[in-house]
Design a protein around this motif. Structure first.
Motif, PDB file in Angstrom:
ATOM      1  N   ASP A  20     -23.284  11.436  12.427  1.00  0.00           N
ATOM      2  CA  ASP A  20     -24.198  10.366  12.847  1.00  0.00           C
ATOM      3  C   ASP A  20     -23.513   9.339  13.741  1.00  0.00           C
ATOM      4  OD1 ASP A  20     -25.980  11.566  11.131  1.00  0.00           O
ATOM      5  OD2 ASP A  20     -25.386  10.305   9.431  1.00  0.00           O
ATOM      6  N   THR A  51     -15.773   8.983  10.317  1.00  0.00           N
ATOM      7  CA  THR A  51     -16.450   7.993   9.499  1.00  0.00           C
ATOM      8  C   THR A  51     -17.068   8.696   8.287  1.00  0.00           C
ATOM      9  OG1 THR A  51     -18.146   6.253   9.481  1.00  0.00           O
ATOM     10  CG2 THR A  51     -18.541   8.124  10.924  1.00  0.00           C
ATOM     11  N   GLY A  52     -17.141   7.977   7.189  1.00  0.00           N
ATOM     12  CA  GLY A  52     -17.676   8.585   5.963  1.00  0.00           C
ATOM     13  C   GLY A  52     -17.061   7.932   4.742  1.00  0.00           C
ATOM     14  N   ARG A  53     -16.921   8.724   3.687  1.00  0.00           N
ATOM     15  CA  ARG A  53     -16.383   8.191   2.436  1.00  0.00           C
ATOM     16  C   ARG A  53     -15.297   9.115   1.885  1.00  0.00           C
ATOM     17  NH1 ARG A  53     -18.034   4.178  -0.206  1.00  0.00           N
ATOM     18  NH2 ARG A  53     -19.796   2.961   0.562  1.00  0.00           N
ATOM     19  N   LYS A  94     -14.014   3.836   1.936  1.00  0.00           N
ATOM     20  CA  LYS A  94     -14.929   4.029   3.056  1.00  0.00           C
ATOM     21  C   LYS A  94     -14.079   4.200   4.316  1.00  0.00           C
ATOM     22  CE  LYS A  94     -19.100   1.814   4.937  1.00  0.00           C
ATOM     23  NZ  LYS A  94     -18.708   1.615   6.305  1.00  0.00           N
ATOM     24  N   THR A  98     -17.778   3.992  16.962  1.00  0.00           N
ATOM     25  CA  THR A  98     -16.763   4.418  16.002  1.00  0.00           C
ATOM     26  C   THR A  98     -15.449   4.681  16.719  1.00  0.00           C
ATOM     27  OG1 THR A  98     -18.437   5.309  14.523  1.00  0.00           O
ATOM     28  CG2 THR A  98     -16.214   6.196  14.293  1.00  0.00           C
ATOM     29  N   TYR A 149     -13.424  14.428   1.667  1.00  0.00           N
ATOM     30  CA  TYR A 149     -14.256  13.386   2.267  1.00  0.00           C
ATOM     31  C   TYR A 149     -15.731  13.780   2.214  1.00  0.00           C
ATOM     32  CZ  TYR A 149      -9.906  11.720   4.484  1.00  0.00           C
ATOM     33  OH  TYR A 149      -8.650  11.253   4.747  1.00  0.00           O
ATOM     34  N   ASP A 150     -16.556  12.759   2.192  1.00  0.00           N
ATOM     35  CA  ASP A 150     -17.965  12.933   2.541  1.00  0.00           C
ATOM     36  C   ASP A 150     -18.038  12.545   4.014  1.00  0.00           C
ATOM     37  OD1 ASP A 150     -20.646  12.904   2.873  1.00  0.00           O
ATOM     38  OD2 ASP A 150     -21.024  11.143   1.615  1.00  0.00           O
ATOM     39  N   ASP A 151     -18.016  13.557   4.864  1.00  0.00           N
ATOM     40  CA  ASP A 151     -17.879  13.332   6.311  1.00  0.00           C
ATOM     41  C   ASP A 151     -19.238  12.971   6.915  1.00  0.00           C
ATOM     42  OD1 ASP A 151     -17.386  13.369   9.005  1.00  0.00           O
ATOM     43  OD2 ASP A 151     -16.291  15.265   9.008  1.00  0.00           O
ATOM     44  N   GLN A 152     -19.348  11.763   7.391  1.00  0.00           N
ATOM     45  CA  GLN A 152     -20.605  11.315   8.005  1.00  0.00           C
ATOM     46  C   GLN A 152     -20.450  11.168   9.517  1.00  0.00           C
ATOM     47  OE1 GLN A 152     -21.073   7.741   5.716  1.00  0.00           O
ATOM     48  NE2 GLN A 152     -21.508   8.847   3.823  1.00  0.00           N
ATOM     49  N   SER A 153     -19.463  11.856  10.054  1.00  0.00           N
ATOM     50  CA  SER A 153     -19.165  11.705  11.480  1.00  0.00           C
ATOM     51  C   SER A 153     -20.304  12.188  12.368  1.00  0.00           C
ATOM     52  CB  SER A 153     -17.887  12.472  11.843  1.00  0.00           C
ATOM     53  OG  SER A 153     -16.822  12.061  11.017  1.00  0.00           O
TER      54      SER A 153
END
Lengths: 320, 736
Positions: B143, B62-64, B107, B343, B137-141
């Motif tokens: 969280d 998940t992320g952008r 996204k 997720t 990516y801006d990896d938001q994994s």
């Protein structure tokens, strides 16, 4: 799929020493190429070089590397003297795949570890040095014996398990000449280099599989699997057991889907010979076989399953 | 005349007509095309100058998306474009959404979510370039939560409560309090999702593999930001859907966008792996079932609670307790479903959402209660069928559950079952029998169809309804041929074209009864005109083999009554009957299994299903639906399980080699008993749905048979050898 050169070898000499990836039936390689898990620059098609005969050699048999799995399984002498091999072949894949797959190619099939096959997870087998995502991941069908920190994948096939039990040999021809490799030594353990599944050297071609003189007895291939067909083994046991009266006279055993190679253990075979078959003996054999077994979490059950599958096979083979 | 169905049609019209084709086990008219490979599926249309698109999945959970390195890929051979836009879909649309699902692929909501489309001259070039595409990516994994148990779940709907369940459990003479788990499932349709998009100015034609064209047009138009009148969908043959093609998905929107940009047709076919990874899953469930009864076996306590999951923002939650609302008695009740936001790929409708997993757990619980109470499991079920829906007071329209249990038991030989497990051993195998009820809600959906009786006596049925392998072509033709008295070979059915009248679409088992009723009503209008021409009342009109007559009126060729083609449209909408009467479908499963005493492998030896679902429109296609459902039940019981990696939520077994649907060798001869009934409350043709009923409870019968065979009672599906091994009796011990 990555673009590749394709050439067809006219004879064996063209294939020996070739830097190209060899392709015969392609039943595994093409899948891997579509997934870009395998990305060869060049393929050399060896399906027209011969090597497709089954011939007697004394009491033994020489099976050309390009004999199809179907033809091998259906061969009258194999069905008569080494039915274990027929049974193992017929326990694998589907009729369509067995018609295409060759004896040599089958030996070279690669693991079906999900992290190897996905083409992106850390995998020392696919991309050395990246790690092993299967450890701590979904590893229900991974190794319980002979694994390393680098790799816990299993060799997935059936045929090679039977050949290992039967003490077959693999004949190869390479730039350095012809050599004969014991089937039990053909596949290797992962150690710190799981990228190599077997001991073939660059440019070396499998030319034949040799079966030594048959020992008789009962031949059983027990493949334990989630569904009745078209599934890799959770555990398999290949056994050729000869009785002398009420005692075991000879025992050849190999185990599939529990290690990076078809697993064999001569100590277990020796333990059985000369003994009367009893559940207690089968348990002792399993104890010895599994003394170093270690589960990865999801596959812990395989330790019990091997024990029980071995007991089932020995009971059936010995009439106990 | 109102289109809503408010009063039951009790005329039994289809029993009074004379043609004699309704209900007959006729072959599918399109069957020879399918088996000969000449039925054209979405990806197989040949369009000149068609480019090939391949979707690219996100490698983060998940992320952008920060940057897509297009240039490197654009330089590769044959590459025509790399697309990643605000309009491309992050998720597939849920069934009957009728609007765009989550869009904007900058996204990332879940692992392997499509984030870009690479288009090239050839499929191989596009695949290679898609693999090579570098994305930052801006990896938001970090969280993200991947496991449903790790999240605070919220109620998915208001719980249904009555009386005092806890107290009733305490007071019950016999009770069970059980925890079950079921894993995620995939639809695993044979035909992967595919689309070919072609623009002509502002008009889009899209060949797709879709279940519900009316909704899909709206979803695609909304996704693209265009008027639905510019969208033309074609889906005449669909290689299985099972819920996965209810809504528009990634490939269709991406193909349309790329085709517009390139000004040439673009085909996007998802790989098997992509279908598994990015379309839709059935949620895994955790269930708690509490049942309590008196010494007479009558239920006093009935609790069914479930935990399911979906992506944040998705409203759909697997309706696990759907059949529990109406199936069994028990005045003290609690039915509740909670949902965790996690997720993993989108959860949505997979064949028989709710009952598929809810019933299999409930039916195991009923088996355990029967054992605790010392009552035969068939008898326990029969004793607990309420007169009206508990808590609601709604009557049942038709319910042939008792007949299904009795007919199934007789055909199967249930009286040979030992009540005690481990009673029968054959060689290495423990043999056992199990029973379960089947129950599934029935839905009438809005539908429209056009029927033409041509001047030369041909019948043409037209609707945008789909045939997803179920037999729509066959049954819609049978309704029309029956009503208009023409041989079936003078009947043509045209489906799967969005320019045709809006059918119900294939989903929720409602297609046959809903669109079939629209065809029926169109035929009634034609009959009225013919009756007028003949000079009799419409209901007195007799039609057979192209002849028309009535009591006291000489038979005449129907073509004599026609001066031109006669075309009428039939429409139906659900009305008051849906609310006033519970119109569910019922059945019973009986299963014999063999469990290997050494290895814990379970093999099905035989299985019988008996089902009542209103009028049978075609005994062959209905039987096939029942068998297909039972096969799904076997898969759910024994092998099917989506395996997600708990560390990043990605799906590990994403193909048919590793996601184990049953194969031929797993399925013995299956016996199906069709219990004819008429349900005038359900639809004017008195039919209900059967596309999903065959699953609903089937796995419970398998699980109960496993227990009866070897004495191991499992509550975690699928019941693979690893779960049985630990508790199996000593294989060398003699049978009890």
């Amino acid at each position: 799929m990555k673009a590749f050169e394709y050439d067809r070898a006219g004879d064996l000499a063209q294939a020996v020493g070739s830097p190209a990836m060899l392709i015969a039936g392609g039943t595994n390689l093409l899948d891997l190429m579509k997934l870009e898990v395998a990305t060869p620059d060049a393929l050399l098609d060896i399906t027209r070089v011969g090597l497709n005969e089954i011939t007697s050699e004394g009491a033994g048999l020489r099976i050309g590397a390009l004999v199809s799995n179907s033809d091998c399984a259906a061969h009258p002498r194999i069905r008569a003297d080494w039915p274990l091999l027929s049974r193992a072949i017929l326990a694998g894949a589907s009729p369509q795949l067995r018609n295409k797959a060759t004896m040599g190619g089958n030996l070279c099939q690669r693991t079906r570890c999900g992290y190897f096959m996905d083409g992106r997870s850390p995998c020392n087998k696919r991309e050395p040095g990246t790690g092993c995502a299967a450890q701590g991941g979904v590893n229900r069908n991974h190794a319980i014996l002979g694994a390393s920190d680098a790799c816990i994948a299993t060799y997935p096939g059936d045929m090679a398990v039977a050949l290992s039990a039967l003490r077959a040999t693999v004949e190869t021809e390479g730039p350095d000449g012809i050599r004969e490799i014991a089937m039990r030594d053909f596949h290797r353990l992962p150690g710190d280099d799981p990228s190599r599944d077997n001991v073939l050297k660059p440019g070396e071609v499998i030319t034949a599989i040799r079966l030594p003189a048959p020992i008789g007895g009962r031949h059983l291939y027990r493949k334990v699997r989630d569904r009745a067909s078209y599934a890799f083994a959770l555990v398999s046991v290949a056994a050729s057991i000869r009785m002398d009266g009420d005692r075991i006279d000879a025992a050849q055993l190999a185990f599939g889907s529990i290690a990076h190679k078809p697993w064999t253990d001569e100590r277990v075979e020796k333990l059985l010979v000369g003994e009367r078959p009893t559940p207690a003996l089968f348990g002792k054999a399993a104890d010895l076989l599994l003394e170093d077994a270690r589960g990865q979490g999801h596959n812990d059950f395989k330790i019990t399953l091997v024990r029980r599958a071995l007991a089932a096979v020995l009971a059936e083979a010995t009439g106990e | 005349m109102s289109d809503t169905y408010d009063t039951p049609d009790t005329r039994d019209m289809l029993d009074r007509t004379r043609q004699g084709v309704i209900g007959k086990p006729l072959d599918r008219p399109e069957g020879p095309l399918k088996v000969a490979g000449t039925a054209t599926y979405a990806a197989e249309y040949v369009r000149e100058n068609c480019a090939e698109g391949v979707l690219v999945g996100a490698t983060i959970s998940t992320g952008r998306v920060k940057k897509i390195h297009r240039d490197l890929v654009m330089a590769m051979p044959g590459v025509l474009g790399v697309y990643s836009s605000e309009r491309m879909l992050r998720r597939a649309a849920q069934g009957t959404a009728g609007e765009a699902p989550e869009q904007d692929v900058s996204k990332v909501d879940f692992p392997m979510q499509p984030v870009a489309l690479v288009v090239a001259e050839t499929f191989e070039q596009a695949t290679n370039a898609a693999k090579a595409l570098q994305i930052d990516y801006d990896d938001q994994s970090g969280d993200a939560q991947f496991m449903p148990q790790d999240v605070d779940a919220e109620p998915a709907a208001d719980p249904i409560t009555a009386g005092d369940l806890d107290r009733a459990m305490r007071d019950a003479a016999h009770s069970v309090d059980l925890a079950f788990t079921t894993p995620g499932h995939a639809s695993a349709a044979m035909e992967p999702h595919a689309a070919i998009a072609e623009w002509d100015g502002r008009d889009l034609t899209l060949w797709g593999s879709l279940q519900m064209l009316t909704y899909n047009v709206a979803e695609l138009a909304d996704s693209l930001g265009i008027d639905p009148k510019h969208v033309h969908l074609l889906s005449p043959y669909v290689g299985g859907g099972f819920g996965s093609k209810l809504g528009i998905s990634h490939e269709a929107v991406a193909a349309a966008i790329a085709a517009k940009e390139l000004d040439r047709p673009v085909r996007v076919v998802m790989s098997r792996q992509q279908v598994f990874q990015s379309i839709m899953r059935r949620s895994e469930t955790e269930q708690r079932i509490r049942l309590g009864c008196g010494t007479d076996g009558r239920l006093t306590a009935f609790g069914h609670e479930a935990l399911v999951s979906n992506l944040p923002g998705e409203e759909f939650s697997e309706p696990v307790t759907q059949a529990s609302e109406f199936l069994y008695a028990g005045e003290n009740r609690l039915l509740a479903v909670r949902k965790s936001d996690i997720t993993r790929l989108t959860a949505g409708s997979v064949r028989a959402p709710g009952e598929a997993v809810g019933m299999q757990a409930l039916e195991v619980a009923m088996d355990e209660l029967a054992e605790a109470a010392g009552i035969d499991p068939v008898e326990l079920r029969k004793r607990n069928l309420p007169d009206e829906v508990p808590g609601e007071g709604t009557p049942y329209s038709s319910r042939r559950l008792v007949e299904a249990l009795d007919a199934g038991a007789a055909a199967f030989g249930w009286n040979k079952r030992s009540a005690k497990p481990c009673a029968r051993r054959e060689g290495e195998w423990w043999i056992g029998m199990g029973v379960a009820s089947a129950a599934r809600v029935n839905i009438l959906a809005k539908a429209e169809a056009r029927v033409t009786l041509t001047a030369d006596g041909h019948v043409i049925v037209e609707t945008d309804h789909t045939d997803i392998g179920t037999g729509s072509y066959a049954i819609l033709g049978q309704v029309a041929a029956e009503m208009l008295g023409q041989p079936i070979d003078r009947t043509t059915v045209r489906l799967g074209d969005s320019r045709l009248p809006s059918g119900a679409g294939s989903g929720g088992s409602w297609g046959a009864s809903s669109t079939g009723s629209a065809v029926f009503l169109a035929c009634e209008a034609i009959r009225a005109t013919l009756a007028q021409a003949l000079g009799c009342a419409s209901d007195d009109l007799l039609l057979q083999d192209g002849k028309a007559w009535a009591e006291g009126v000489e038979p005449r060729p129907v073509t004599d009554l026609l001066s031109e083609d006669l075309t009428r449209t039939g429409k139906i909408e659900p009305g008051k009957l849906m609310e006033k009467v519970n119109q569910s479908t019922y059945g019973a499963f009986f299963c014999e299994v063999a469990v290997n005493a050494f290895t814990g492998e379970t093999r099905i030896r035989r299985m019988t299903g008996a089902f009542g679902f209103g009028r049978v429109l075609n005994a062959k296609t209905a039987r096939s639906q029942c068998i297909g459902g039972m096969v799904w039940g076997i898969g759910s019981a024994l092998t099917e399980e989506l395996a997600f990696d708990s560390r990043d939520g990605h799906l590990v077994n994403h193909d048919l080699g590793e996601y184990h649907v049953p194969v031929h060798a797993d399925i013995p001869d299956m016996e199906v008993i069709l219990l004819e009934e008429r349900d005038p409350h359900a639809s004017p043709i008195q039919a209900k749905g059967v596309g999903e009923l065959g699953i609903c409870g089937a796995a419970g019968a398998v699980a109960n048979a496993i227990y009866n065979a070897c004495g191991v009672r499992l509550h975690d599906f699928p019941m693979t050898p690893d779960k049985l091994l630990a508790d199996l009796p000593d294989p060398f011990a003699p049978a009890a």
